[in-house]
Motif scaffolding. Structure first.
Motif, PDB file in Angstrom:
ATOM      1  N   THR A 123       0.833  -1.206   0.000  1.00  0.00           N
ATOM      2  CA  THR A 123       0.000   0.000   0.000  1.00  0.00           C
ATOM      3  C   THR A 123       0.860   1.245   0.000  1.00  0.00           C
ATOM      4  O   THR A 123       2.072   1.187   0.268  1.00  0.00           O
ATOM      5  N   GLU A 124       0.228   2.381  -0.278  1.00  0.00           N
ATOM      6  CA  GLU A 124       0.921   3.654  -0.197  1.00  0.00           C
ATOM      7  C   GLU A 124       0.916   4.151   1.251  1.00  0.00           C
ATOM      8  O   GLU A 124      -0.055   3.958   1.975  1.00  0.00           O
ATOM      9  N   PHE A 125       1.987   4.789   1.649  1.00  0.00           N
ATOM     10  CA  PHE A 125       2.119   5.239   3.039  1.00  0.00           C
ATOM     11  C   PHE A 125       1.024   6.231   3.427  1.00  0.00           C
ATOM     12  O   PHE A 125       0.472   6.168   4.521  1.00  0.00           O
ATOM     13  N   ASP A 126       0.702   7.138   2.507  1.00  0.00           N
ATOM     14  CA  ASP A 126      -0.194   8.224   2.890  1.00  0.00           C
ATOM     15  C   ASP A 126      -1.666   7.848   2.880  1.00  0.00           C
ATOM     16  O   ASP A 126      -2.465   8.429   3.625  1.00  0.00           O
ATOM     17  N   THR A 127      -2.041   6.867   2.057  1.00  0.00           N
ATOM     18  CA  THR A 127      -3.458   6.516   1.943  1.00  0.00           C
ATOM     19  C   THR A 127      -3.811   5.175   2.554  1.00  0.00           C
ATOM     20  O   THR A 127      -4.973   4.923   2.875  1.00  0.00           O
ATOM     21  N   GLY A 128      -2.849   4.271   2.687  1.00  0.00           N
ATOM     22  CA  GLY A 128      -3.151   2.919   3.145  1.00  0.00           C
ATOM     23  C   GLY A 128      -3.844   2.088   2.093  1.00  0.00           C
ATOM     24  O   GLY A 128      -4.319   0.978   2.367  1.00  0.00           O
ATOM     25  N   SER A 182       6.582  -3.039   5.232  1.00  0.00           N
ATOM     26  CA  SER A 182       6.599  -1.747   4.543  1.00  0.00           C
ATOM     27  C   SER A 182       7.814  -1.523   3.653  1.00  0.00           C
ATOM     28  O   SER A 182       7.756  -0.749   2.704  1.00  0.00           O
TER      29      SER A 182
END
Length: 365
Positions: A219-224, A314
């Motif tokens: 996933t992307e860090f900022d959006t999950g 991550s």
């Protein structure tokens, strides 16, 4: 009297000289007698980085051989003139030992690679030269996969790179429209398991042997959420994480590698308990605890009505191989939301960087 004594002394000395000459002739004859060509070469106890070799020798050669010469090369680079220098040691000179002889550590053997080998027997002479036999016939063999102990070494390295765990909710697979068109029209809407290619570590036991459907969960860090862009295609199949990651699933570690890049891949296998895929993986791959591992976790709900939690590592790219067919109706297929897609990129049959100190272990690459 003195003459008789002198004559007897000369006779004794002459007999001793002749005896010494005969002994020398016998020794020289023995040293010059050709060694028989080794025959019936046998390779056994083959691993990813070692093997044992034996062959038939005459009792006379067994008694006098002091050294063995062994020539080993990859089969694909075989040179028919490789053995033209009959009396010159080539790649390995080993002291004669009882056969079979273990061979390891002398070469950086690669797993699952075809090699050819030939041998000579030799007697080291007083002047340092060797009396050698003819080369044996060339024998082909193939090294094995990583054993469990090697995969454990790879797993230990992967744990260091995994990073903290992030929550996720779906597994997904990006492909081009032609792929999903084929699945719907030719496969009855079912994504069928395909044979794992040879990308990653050459010694991984799943390469070319285990069938599955590859999925992602990063996933992307900022959006999950899954990334908006993809190198694999503009359409994305998504399936709820709980469909594939639950207490009825076995989770296995299969590989850790990079392709001359700063980021690393971890390959995991999800196989329903008792399935054919589970049976294949259990004796070959390290099993991971679903609730406690650094890559992919399932945390059961604490109270009735609560949802389980799913987490992924991550700092590595997870490639998840699910060993059963997946129907498109189990999830959704949608256009990804990014305004552009990355250029097409594939890891199919990609070679692992053999010089990387992060993801290589102390056996063949």
């Amino acid at each position: 009297m003195g003459n008789v004594s002198g004559w007897q002394g000369w006779g004794r000395r002459e007999r001793e000289r002749r005896a010494a000459k005969k002994l020398g002739d016998d020794v020289m004859t023995d040293m010059d007698t050709p060694l028989a060509t080794p025959r019936n070469i046998q390779i056994c106890e083959v691993t990813c980085d070692s093997f044992r070799i034996m062959w038939d020798m005459t009792p006379e050669d067994t008694a006098r051989a002091t050294h063995f010469f062994i020539d080993l090369s990859r089969k694909e680079s075989r040179d028919p003139n490789r053995f033209k220098h009959r009396d010159v040691p080539t790649k390995l000179v080993a002291k004669a030992v009882p056969l079979p002889m273990a061979v390891r550590g002398h070469w950086f053997l690669s797993p699952r690679t075809e090699y050819c080998v030939a041998v000579q027997t030799a007697v080291r002479q007083p002047d340092g030269d060797y009396l050698v036999s003819e080369w044996s016939q060339v024998v082909d063999f193939c090294t094995g996969d990583y054993a469990m102990e090697h995969l454990q070494q790879l797993l230990d390295k992967a744990k260091v790179s995994a990073g903290r765990l992030l929550k996720f909710s779906v597994f997904y697979r990006n492909q081009h429209p032609d792929y999903f068109h084929h699945v719907r029209n030719e496969c009855g809407g079912v994504m069928r398991p395909a044979l794992k290619d040879s990308s990653g570590s050459h010694g991984s036991p799943i390469n070319g042997k285990l069938h599955g459907v590859f999925l992602s969960c990063n996933t992307e860090f900022d959006t999950g959420l899954p990334p908006k862009d993809s190198p694999y295609g503009p359409l994305r199949f998504q399936i709820p994480a709980g469909h594939l990651l639950n207490p009825n699933i076995s989770l296995y570690f299969a590989d850790f590698y990079c392709m001359y890049t700063a980021y690393h891949y971890v390959v995991l296998v999800l196989a329903p308990v008792g399935s054919e895929g589970d049976g294949f993986c259990r004796p070959r791959l390290p099993m991971l605890d679903l609730a406690s591992n650094p890559f992919l976790t399932y945390t059961a709900p604490e109270r009735p009505g609560e949802e389980p939690l799913f987490s992924h590592a991550s700092d590595v790219i997870l490639e998840v191989l699910y060993t059963e067919p997946l129907h498109l109706d189990q999830g959704t297929v949608e256009q990804i939301s990014g305004h552009h897609q990355l250029m097409s990129l594939t890891t199919a049959n990609a070679k692992k960087d053999p010089s990387c100190k992060v993801c290589n272990i102390s056996v063949g690459r």
